[in-house]
Scaffold this active site. Structure first.
Site, mmCIF file in Angstrom:
data_model
loop_
_atom_site.group_PDB
_atom_site.id
_atom_site.type_symbol
_atom_site.label_atom_id
_atom_site.label_comp_id
_atom_site.label_asym_id
_atom_site.label_seq_id
_atom_site.Cartn_x
_atom_site.Cartn_y
_atom_site.Cartn_z
ATOM 1 C CG HIS A 382 -1.981 -0.983 1.249
ATOM 2 N ND1 HIS A 382 -3.233 -0.793 0.735
ATOM 3 C CD2 HIS A 382 -1.966 -2.250 1.732
ATOM 4 C CE1 HIS A 382 -3.964 -1.887 0.908
ATOM 5 N NE2 HIS A 382 -3.210 -2.788 1.514
ATOM 6 C CE LYS A 572 -7.086 13.628 0.289
ATOM 7 N NZ LYS A 572 -7.287 12.400 -0.462
ATOM 8 N NE ARG A 573 -4.072 9.878 10.030
ATOM 9 C CZ ARG A 573 -3.693 8.986 10.947
ATOM 10 N NH1 ARG A 573 -4.430 7.921 11.191
ATOM 11 N NH2 ARG A 573 -2.601 9.173 11.644
ATOM 12 C CE LYS A 578 -2.930 10.761 3.167
ATOM 13 N NZ LYS A 578 -3.534 9.861 2.169
ATOM 14 C CB THR A 680 -10.496 4.495 -1.167
ATOM 15 O OG1 THR A 680 -10.058 4.849 0.152
ATOM 16 C CG2 THR A 680 -9.731 3.275 -1.645
ATOM 17 C CE LYS A 684 -14.160 5.386 0.801
ATOM 18 N NZ LYS A 684 -13.201 5.435 1.930
#
Ligand code: 26Q
Length: 835
Positions: A382, A572-573, A578, A680, A684
């Site tokens: 991952h 998200k985290r 990110k 992911t 969504k």
């Protein structure tokens, strides 16, 4: 196993053939509200000991959950019987995380009970939605990897693929995030305080897990078993949660292990007056399943983490081996009857532990044990971030798991010896070895999992490609064909039907009710892409979802949001790769632009952030503080009004995601290219009709292929360009010099506009991006700004915006985790679903 030696765990009836079914195999029929009402009242009285007059909201939640659980159990027992009869392959999914969230609406939705139960409760004066909000989230995971495991459990049950999920029953899940003065603080997640109505404790299913001691040496290539004189034993006790699939047709088991001391109390010590000392051994043993490690990328490298990994891996393997032998009577057929999946390297010790169990306890010879192991295991990677790849010091393994270390050395010896000649140069050997020899010797868990697995997969096309080219380059050459791609997916039941009932209703009315069973029918929406009447309905559902979210935010955070504004969502985290910081800097630039040019045609926007930072990740915590600091200044500035608002929603979890996603217009997927394995959340949000602004990273690449380039905002440097920029010695200071808009935003931070009480507060963030800029935050700023202005332009052309939104929904069917699981079942596990 002293405590349990008197417990006979064999069922009274030994063969299932002769046993009458304990639960009639009745067709799944939806009970009437009156029957459900009675069932709930019965649970209230006989399971909880309460009457209607004394029942608290929690009692109602439990009574309802227990009544729903009855129906799940019917399906579960029948599923187990069918699986036994079919005698096919079972799948075992080992994951140290399962980020499940709430289960009430999962069960209700899958069984078709939502409306009947709503009616039953309402006749008792109880509101189902209020009960829904009371259920704590099962947050036994950090983020994407754990949520993927939960979506997979849902799909495996829905497809009737016989599966056990195996993990840890953490007493405390992911910490609760509390925002104090803009800073993240952490509090324990007490999700079990009221008990857990979904689980069944199995005190008779207990396995010993050993640690420490010494091991008898075996020589490489020898078939004989070794011996482990362990020093310490902890017990793993099972807790089972049935996971029911769509329409209640099949249910699988999520089996989570809880740690237990062999001796609950040292009675002699207690009797001598050392009351605390008498409990010490128990506390140490039980600490193993106390808490989830709160990081989603950074291997903790601590002994307790290694103990957790071995604990659940060993218990799961012992359990599945005993089931296999009880069912099939031999061990050689394991690869035909079991596919074991390692969700990342956290259970990678399975390679050594399965070998140990086969060699030392089942007396299988080495070659045969290796055939069984390497034909049964599979592994998903991952992450590519080199610092996130797990390694464990040889010295620690020698102390904690000496027999496993021996086995790993022997595997390594065989592996290196059998390499083709072209890979035997010293550099190749060094890269291919299971042992990292530079510095402190360490075992590379990714390598161990790779060598011990039949298939290895990445989680998006780009990620798998990069796996072949980077971390597993040499292993791919040594074992060509082992690496395959399996692009992630999401459960449409949870992320569309449950999270967005209004949109689901619209889709059912527009397309057909069978869309609930067959998402490929979403394609039919394409016919409505330019239909103003459909646009109007889609807009109305979005607006209603935004109003609901705005109301919640208004009530909890006292921030007033205009539901007509564009809701721009980054959830998200919190991680530098990110790039929440890029989004915040854009917000600052926008703020300054609006102040500067009162005529600036800014689209009214609400920027919503949510996410947790690892408790020890200082930079990420500072980014949270900055988001809150900018929100404070912008939201209070009367010159801005409703043109720009920022919100940081605290304590992001599955349930909060379910509330935010249906209310999103714009989905932020802006990671540095090459760093997000898949994502992911991107799926969504697109499924719910949000448009994506994103980089060519992870599954964004495939989302673009599906929705078409016109219906997504792609910007920024791609993976190769980043590599080139790096080579050319790029620094953030250069990018700042070239972009006056960026310079103003950064200077505002540096000047203390958002930290008047401590002007230097955010200097560490600025220093990072102005120097090496490891995540290319400022390098991509101008491209991001331009892409955002294209977003504004499209928002101002509603017919085009809603056309794109419609096409996003219409073209997302492929991202169902049902598709992903079918691919795993066919190509990795070679396992069949039940008819
Ligand atoms: C390892 C050792 C010690 C402590 C923690 C860890 C650890 C824990 C969690 C390492 C990694 C993780 C989680 C990684 C993760 O969530 N990866 C995400 O997986 C998703 C599902 O495949 C992808 O969509 C995301 O892109 C990826 O970041």
């Amino acid at each position: 196993m002293k405590r349990f030696e008197r417990l006979d765990v064999t069922p009274i009836r030994k063969t299932r053939e002769k046993a009458p079914p304990s639960v009639e195999r009745r067709p799944v029929v939806v009970p009437r509200p009156e029957a459900l009402r009675q069932a709930i009242l019965d649970k209230l009285a006989y399971a909880l000991g309460k009457d209607v007059a004394s029942a608290t909201p929690h009692d109602w939640l439990f009574a309802t959950a227990l009544a729903v659980r009855n129906h799940i159990v019917d399906s579960w027992v029948a599923s187990e019987q069918r699986t036994d009869e079919a005698g096919g392959k079972r799948v075992y999914y080992l994951s140290i995380e399962f980020l499940i969230g709430r289960l009430l609406f999962d069960g209700l939705g899958n069984l078709g009970l939502t409306e009947p139960v709503r009616e039953a409760l309402s006749s008792l004066g109880v509101d189902l939605d209020e009960l829904r909000a009371l259920e704590p989230d099962a947050a036994l995971g950090n983020g994407g990897l754990g949520r993927l495991a939960a979506c997979f459990m849902d799909s495996m049950a829905s497809l009737a693929l016989p599966t056990f999920g195996y993990g840890i029953r953490y007493q405390f899940g992911l910490f609760k995030q509390i925002i104090e003065d803009g800073w993240q603080t952490e509090a324990p997640d007490r999700w079990l305080d009221f008990g857990n109505p979904w689980e069944f404790k199995r005190p008779e299913i207990v396995y010993p897990i050993h640690f420490g001691g010494t091991a008898e040496a075996i020589e490489a290539e020898h078939a004989k078993p070794g011996a482990w004189y362990y020093a310490e034993t902890i017990l793993a006790m099972a807790y089972d949660t049935p996971i029911v699939g769509w329409r209640g047709k099949h249910a699988n088991t999520l089996r989570l292990w809880s740690a237990l001391a062999e001796e609950p109390i040292a009675l002699a010590t207690f009797n001598q007056g050392d009351h605390l000392g008498a409990m010490a051994a128990r506390d140490t043993a039980e600490a193993i399943s106390d808490v989830l490690y709160p990081s989603d990328d950074n291997p903790a490298g601590e002994e307790l983490r290694l103990r957790q990994e071995f604990f659940f891996t060993s218990a799961s393997l012992q359990d599945l081996l005993q089931r296999h032998i009880a069912t099939f009577g031999d061990i050689a057929s394991l690869p035909d009857k079991a596919a074991i999946h390692l969700n990342d390297t956290h259970p990678a010790l399975a390679v050594a532990e399965l070998m140990r169990l086969l060699l030392d306890e089942h007396h299988v010879a080495w070659e045969e044990a290796w055939r069984i192991t390497s034909q049964t295991l599979n592994y998903t990677n991952h992450t590519l971030l080199p610092e996130a790849l797990e390694t464990w010091p040889v010295a620690l393994l020698a102390r904690l798991l000496p027999r496993h270390l021996q086995i790993i050395y022997t595997i390594n010896y065989d592996h290196l010896k059998s390499l083709p000649d072209g890979l035997k140069a010293p550099e190749s050997i060094a890269a291919l070895s299971l042992i990292e020899e530079r510095g402190e010797r360490r075992v590379r868990m990714g390598h161990l999992a790779f060598v011990g697995s039949r298939r290895i997969n990445g989680v998006s096309a780009l990620h798998t490609d990069l796996l072949r080219r980077t971390v597993f380059h040499d292993l791919d050459r040594a074992y060509p064909g082992r690496i395959v791609n399996k692009t992630n997916g999401i459960s449409f039941r949870r992320w569309l039907h449950e999270a967005n009932p209004a949109l689901t209703k619209l889709l059912v009315e527009t397309v057909s009710p069978t869309i609930l069973d067959d998402p490929s029918l979403l394609r039919k929406l394409e016919a409505f892409a330019d239909d103003p009447a459909f646009h109007a309905k889609l807009r109305a559902t979005r607006l209603a979802n935004k109003e609901a979210l705005a109301k919640r935010i208004g009530a909890r955070l006292d921030i007033h949001l205009d539901p007509q504004a564009l809701f721009d969502v980054h959830i998200k985290r919190i991680h530098e790769y990110k790039r929440q910081l890029l989004n915040i800097i854009e917000a600052i630039a926008l703020y300054l632009e609006i102040l500067d040019k009162p005529g600036f045609a800014a689209v009214p926007r609400v920027k919503i952030f949510a996410g947790k930072a690892a408790a020890s990740y200082w930079h990420a915590k500072l980014i949270i503080k900055l988001a809150n600091a900018v929100a404070d200044v912008v939201n209070k500035d009367p010159r801005i009004g409703d043109r720009l608002k920022l919100v940081f929603v605290p304590n992001y979890n599955v349930s909060i995601a379910e509330a935010i996603i249906p209310a999103t217009d714009l989905s932020e997927q802006i990671s540095t290219a090459g760093m997000e394995a898949s994502g992911t959340g991107n799926m969504k949000l697109a499924l719910n009709g949000a448009l994506t602004i994103g980089t060519l990273d992870g599954a964004n690449v495939e989302i673009r292929e599906h929705v078409a380039a016109d219906n997504i905002f792609i910007f920024g440097a791609v993976t190769e360009e980043i590599a080139q920029k790096r080579k050319s010695g790029f620094t953030g200071a250069e990018a700042k010099a070239a972009s006056p808009r960026l310079a103003r935003a950064l200077d505002a931070i540096a000047a203390g506009v958002f930290s008047p009480d401590d002007k230097g507060r955010f200097k560490p963030l600025l220093d990072a991006v102005l120097g090496y800029d490891p995540f290319m935050v400022v390098a991509d700023f101008d491209a991001y700004w331009d892409a955002q202005r294209k977003v504004d332009a499209l928002w101002n052309e509603p017919e085009h915006w809603w056309r794109a939104a419609t096409l996003n929904i219409a073209r997302m069917a492929w991202f169902s985790s049902d598709r992903t699981i079918r691919e795993y079942a066919d190509e990795i596990w070679r396992a069949k679903t039940l008819p």
